[in-house]
Scaffold this active site. Structure first.
Site, PDB file in Angstrom:
ATOM      1  N   ASP A  23       0.809  -1.223   0.000  1.00 32.87           N
ATOM      2  CA  ASP A  23       0.000   0.000   0.000  1.00 32.87           C
ATOM      3  C   ASP A  23       0.843   1.275   0.000  1.00 32.87           C
ATOM      4  O   ASP A  23       0.455   2.290   0.571  1.00 32.87           O
ATOM      5  CB  ASP A  23      -0.963   0.022   1.218  1.00 32.87           C
ATOM      6  CG  ASP A  23      -1.882  -1.185   1.205  1.00 32.87           C
ATOM      7  OD1 ASP A  23      -2.267  -1.623   0.106  1.00 32.87           O
ATOM      8  OD2 ASP A  23      -2.204  -1.694   2.299  1.00 32.87           O
TER       9      ASP A  23
ATOM     10  N   LYS B 169       1.858   1.947  -5.202  1.00 34.44           N
ATOM     11  CA  LYS B 169       2.414   1.351  -6.433  1.00 34.44           C
ATOM     12  C   LYS B 169       1.501   1.570  -7.631  1.00 34.44           C
ATOM     13  O   LYS B 169       1.944   1.842  -8.742  1.00 34.44           O
ATOM     14  CB  LYS B 169       2.643  -0.163  -6.229  1.00 34.44           C
ATOM     15  CG  LYS B 169       3.601  -0.486  -5.095  1.00 34.44           C
ATOM     16  CD  LYS B 169       3.677  -1.971  -4.835  1.00 34.44           C
ATOM     17  CE  LYS B 169       2.413  -2.587  -4.273  1.00 34.44           C
ATOM     18  NZ  LYS B 169       2.073  -2.192  -2.895  1.00 34.44           N
TER      19      LYS B 169
ATOM     20  N   GLN C 225       1.938  -6.111  -3.193  1.00 32.12           N
ATOM     21  CA  GLN C 225       2.426  -6.236  -1.814  1.00 32.12           C
ATOM     22  C   GLN C 225       3.729  -5.435  -1.624  1.00 32.12           C
ATOM     23  O   GLN C 225       3.881  -4.405  -2.253  1.00 32.12           O
ATOM     24  CB  GLN C 225       2.606  -7.711  -1.415  1.00 32.12           C
ATOM     25  CG  GLN C 225       1.289  -8.455  -1.217  1.00 32.12           C
ATOM     26  CD  GLN C 225       0.650  -8.947  -2.504  1.00 32.12           C
ATOM     27  OE1 GLN C 225       1.308  -9.575  -3.309  1.00 32.12           O
ATOM     28  NE2 GLN C 225      -0.611  -8.671  -2.697  1.00 32.12           N
TER      29      GLN C 225
HETATM   30  P1  GDP Z   1      -0.729   0.158  -3.589  1.00 33.32           P
HETATM   31  O1  GDP Z   1      -1.353  -1.065  -3.043  1.00 33.32           O
HETATM   32  O2  GDP Z   1       0.744   0.228  -3.338  1.00 33.32           O
HETATM   33  O3  GDP Z   1      -1.060   0.412  -5.026  1.00 33.32           O
HETATM   34  O4  GDP Z   1      -1.344   1.378  -2.751  1.00 33.32           O
HETATM   35  P2  GDP Z   1      -2.891   1.590  -2.380  1.00 33.32           P
HETATM   36  O5  GDP Z   1      -3.595   2.057  -3.597  1.00 33.32           O
HETATM   37  O6  GDP Z   1      -3.438   0.425  -1.660  1.00 33.32           O
HETATM   38  O7  GDP Z   1      -2.767   2.739  -1.305  1.00 33.32           O
HETATM   39  C1  GDP Z   1      -2.211   3.980  -1.617  1.00 33.32           C
HETATM   40  C2  GDP Z   1      -3.279   5.080  -1.427  1.00 33.32           C
HETATM   41  O8  GDP Z   1      -2.659   6.342  -1.387  1.00 33.32           O
HETATM   42  C3  GDP Z   1      -4.269   5.156  -2.565  1.00 33.32           C
HETATM   43  O9  GDP Z   1      -5.509   5.544  -2.045  1.00 33.32           O
HETATM   44  C4  GDP Z   1      -3.702   6.248  -3.472  1.00 33.32           C
HETATM   45  O10 GDP Z   1      -4.705   6.925  -4.219  1.00 33.32           O
HETATM   46  C5  GDP Z   1      -3.097   7.164  -2.460  1.00 33.32           C
HETATM   47  N1  GDP Z   1      -1.895   7.890  -2.891  1.00 33.32           N
HETATM   48  C6  GDP Z   1      -0.897   7.474  -3.714  1.00 33.32           C
HETATM   49  N2  GDP Z   1       0.079   8.391  -3.775  1.00 33.32           N
HETATM   50  C7  GDP Z   1      -0.296   9.417  -2.953  1.00 33.32           C
HETATM   51  C8  GDP Z   1       0.312  10.647  -2.557  1.00 33.32           C
HETATM   52  O11 GDP Z   1       1.423  10.993  -2.956  1.00 33.32           O
HETATM   53  N3  GDP Z   1      -0.400  11.413  -1.666  1.00 33.32           N
HETATM   54  C9  GDP Z   1      -1.624  11.053  -1.170  1.00 33.32           C
HETATM   55  N4  GDP Z   1      -2.232  11.860  -0.310  1.00 33.32           N
HETATM   56  N5  GDP Z   1      -2.205   9.909  -1.535  1.00 33.32           N
HETATM   57  C10 GDP Z   1      -1.550   9.089  -2.394  1.00 33.32           C
HETATM   58  P1  IMO Z   2      -0.982  -4.273  -2.155  1.00 36.33           P
HETATM   59  O1  IMO Z   2      -0.568  -4.818  -3.488  1.00 36.33           O
HETATM   60  C1  IMO Z   2      -1.024  -4.702   2.195  1.00 36.33           C
HETATM   61  C2  IMO Z   2      -1.101  -8.809   3.742  1.00 36.33           C
HETATM   62  C3  IMO Z   2      -2.350  -9.267   4.460  1.00 36.33           C
HETATM   63  C4  IMO Z   2      -1.745 -10.231   5.454  1.00 36.33           C
HETATM   64  C5  IMO Z   2      -0.619 -10.884   4.679  1.00 36.33           C
HETATM   65  C6  IMO Z   2      -0.975 -12.229   4.061  1.00 36.33           C
HETATM   66  O2  IMO Z   2      -2.261  -3.516  -2.167  1.00 36.33           O
HETATM   67  O3  IMO Z   2       0.149  -3.520  -1.525  1.00 36.33           O
HETATM   68  P2  IMO Z   2      -2.498 -12.953   2.019  1.00 36.33           P
HETATM   69  O4  IMO Z   2      -3.961 -12.780   1.779  1.00 36.33           O
HETATM   70  O5  IMO Z   2      -1.628 -12.348   0.986  1.00 36.33           O
HETATM   71  O6  IMO Z   2      -2.122 -14.384   2.308  1.00 36.33           O
HETATM   72  O7  IMO Z   2      -2.221 -12.162   3.395  1.00 36.33           O
HETATM   73  O8  IMO Z   2      -0.293  -9.975   3.629  1.00 36.33           O
HETATM   74  N1  IMO Z   2      -1.314  -8.285   2.386  1.00 36.33           N
HETATM   75  C7  IMO Z   2      -1.254  -6.981   2.064  1.00 36.33           C
HETATM   76  N2  IMO Z   2      -1.060  -5.895   2.835  1.00 36.33           N
HETATM   77  N3  IMO Z   2      -1.144  -4.571   0.846  1.00 36.33           N
HETATM   78  C8  IMO Z   2      -1.314  -5.656   0.058  1.00 36.33           C
HETATM   79  O9  IMO Z   2      -1.293  -5.590  -1.283  1.00 36.33           O
HETATM   80  C9  IMO Z   2      -1.413  -6.934   0.660  1.00 36.33           C
HETATM   81  N4  IMO Z   2      -1.601  -8.189   0.190  1.00 36.33           N
HETATM   82  C10 IMO Z   2      -1.517  -8.994   1.250  1.00 36.33           C
HETATM   83  O10 IMO Z   2      -3.009  -8.201   5.088  1.00 36.33           O
HETATM   84  O11 IMO Z   2      -1.162  -9.524   6.522  1.00 36.33           O
HETATM   85 MG    MG Z   3      -2.879  -1.646  -1.788  1.00 37.30          MG
END
Ligand code: GDP
Ligand code: IMO
Ligand code: MG
Length: 427
Positions: free
Chosen positions: A13, A16, A223
């Site tokens: 999160d 990416k 991840q």
């Molecule tokens: P990922 O799993 O790595 O793709 O990340 P997620 O999408 O789960 O979580 C990142 C969150 O932060 C999302 O809601 C994005 O829209 C938001 N986001 C990404 N870059 C930025 C940033 O530079 N600033 C802010 N405020 N939000 C961001």
């Molecule tokens: P993105 O791509 C954050 C965490 C789960 C759990 C552990 C194992 O959005 O960054 P699983 O279901 O994979 O066997 O769970 O990994 N987990 C993540 N945490 N972002 C993710 O993906 C995750 N994918 C799995 O919360 O702790």
């Molecule tokens: Mg994510």
């Protein structure tokens, strides 16, 4: 022949999805190389927000060929739902390619993921419950079912019979659940096979040919480094290899082809699920980061655990991935703090360490050693060049860069595609 890897530097999160989308118009192929629909990537384009789970985030760029590599575990029903959702919003997925070697998430995998977590009680991993671990488990145990098996119903039935012979015993006798009836599953998955067929290709051949033709291939990790089954906080990890090495095995591209590894690094730290997290904040500061950063899971809706930036983790990520660049995300979230604490080292049983402890026990005992950097009050979401940032925000970035040992080449100051500054071209 540039092949560029994007990898999460922390516990997932990091943003990416946004970064992949941002460079979408500079690349020809975007490949997911591991994980499955445990991932949740939010991409914001103008006033539209997209939540992606299984499809590479490059799908939102019209000229990109999105590829699901052989290292991914694929739940067909989820894939079709995602494709249909995008099509309804005018996004075409017609160019999607799927590796014939990708393993399938089957109903018994989902059932076992949920029930085994329940049995672990307090020791549970906190998985997403999508069947990820059991599917990779069967892959390694050589009893998995792959996309290509769907094209031969006889083979599919045979493989499923073998799998269910064991899994139904587990479900019924160990976990006291209902067993899974084979006929309905064969029927369901043969239908999926027909729908998948137009997308299925020898993706390693396609990608290597693309590299020969000087096309740019982006390998998009899901991840993050600390969730890697080999290099993460085992056993509190996912069951695949998000780190840069996994990009090669999961896509079938050789390591000599990789020209850049871009780490996505959040300006603070979050984690979902169980496991050690030295800088976690259980007070109002954790709540501040969660609220300001919108740290709620895209896949499961769970609150993300939040904490200050951890440079020990950052340095480790640089090392195990061979990061060439960093994209620092969410710097905007830290505006308004008098001082910004940054963890520079750990103390483990009275001793200071600058590196990740070698053993799980020591890591569980690690407490952060903080350095307090000067904060800034300005809203930076409109900043578009490094010079636009307040002096203290610049100093924060420079200090992080120094501590993690690789250059910060771009910075995110908001979720939008344009809320980004590139200090040097990423690709
Ligand atoms: P990922 O799993 O790595 O793709 O990340 P997620 O999408 O789960 O979580 C990142 C969150 O932060 C999302 O809601 C994005 O829209 C938001 N986001 C990404 N870059 C930025 C940033 O530079 N600033 C802010 N405020 N939000 C961001
Ligand atoms: P993105 O791509 C954050 C965490 C789960 C759990 C552990 C194992 O959005 O960054 P699983 O279901 O994979 O066997 O769970 O990994 N987990 C993540 N945490 N972002 C993710 O993906 C995750 N994918 C799995 O919360 O702790
Ligand atoms: Mg994510």
């Amino acid at each position: 022949m540039p092949a560029v890897v994007i990898v999460g530097a922390q516990w997932g999160d990091e943003g990416k999805g946004k970064v992949t989308d941002l460079v979408g118009d500079r690349v020809e192929y975007v490949v997911r190389y591991q994980g499955g629909n445990n991932a949740g990537h939010t991409v914001v384009i103008g006033d539209q927000s997209y939540a992606l789970h299984l499809l590479p985030s490059g799908v939102l760029s019209p000229d990109v060929v999105p590829v699901i590599g052989g290292g991914v575990v694929l739940d067909p029903a989820v894939l079709f739902e995602e494709i249909e959702g995008l099509q309804e919003r005018g996004v075409s997925c017609d160019r999607l390619l799927i590796s014939a070697n990708a393993h399938l998430i089957m109903p018994h995998h989902r059932a076992l993921d949920k029930v085994s977590e329940r049995y672990l009680g307090k020791a549970r991993i906190g998985t997403t419950g999508r069947g990820i671990g059991p599917t990779y488990g069967d892959k390694i145990a050589r009893m998995g079912i792959r996309v290509q098996d769907l094209f031969d119903p006889g083979i599919l039935r045979k493989k499923l019979e073998l799998a269910l012979r064991e899994k139904n015993q587990l479900l019924t006798k160990v976990y006291n659940r209902r067993g899974i009836a084979i006929d309905a599953v064969v029927e369901e998955y043969v239908t999926y096979g027909e729908r998948l067929r137009p997308y299925v290709a020898d993706t390693t051949l396609v990608l290597n040919q693309a590299l020969e033709d000087d096309k740019v291939v982006l390998l998009e990790g899901a991840q993050g480094t600390l969730l890697d089954v080999d290099h993460g906080t085992y056993p509190f990890v996912t069951s695949s290899s998000p780190t840069a090495g996994g990009a090669c095995t999961g896509s079938g591209i050789g390591p000599t082809r990789i020209t850049k590894v871009i780490g996505i690094l959040k300006a603070y730290t979050t984690r979902v699920g169980s496991g050690p997290f030295p800088t976690e904040l259980l007070d109002e500061w954790g709540e501040f980061l969660r609220k300001t950063g919108g740290e709620y899971g895209v896949t499961t809706g769970r609150n993300r655990r939040c904490g200050w930036f951890d440079a020990v983790i950052g340095r480790y990520a640089t090392r195990v991935n061979g990061m060439t660049d960093y994209f620092l995300t969410k710097l905007d979230v830290l505006s308004g703090l008098e001082k910004v604490p940054v963890c520079v080292a750990y103390e483990v049983d009275g001793e200071r360490t600058d590196d990740l402890p070698m053993t799980q026990t020591d890591f569980h005992h690690a407490t952060p050693v903080y350095e307090y950097l000067d904060g800034w009050w300005e809203n930076i979401s409109e900043a578009r060049t490094f010079a636009d940032l307040p002096h203290n925000a610049q100093a924060y970035v420079r200090r992080l860069e120094e501590m993690v040992g690789a250059p910060v080449s771009a910075i995110g100051v908001g979720p939008g595609r344009d809320q980004t500054m590139e200090i040097r071209p990423l690709i």
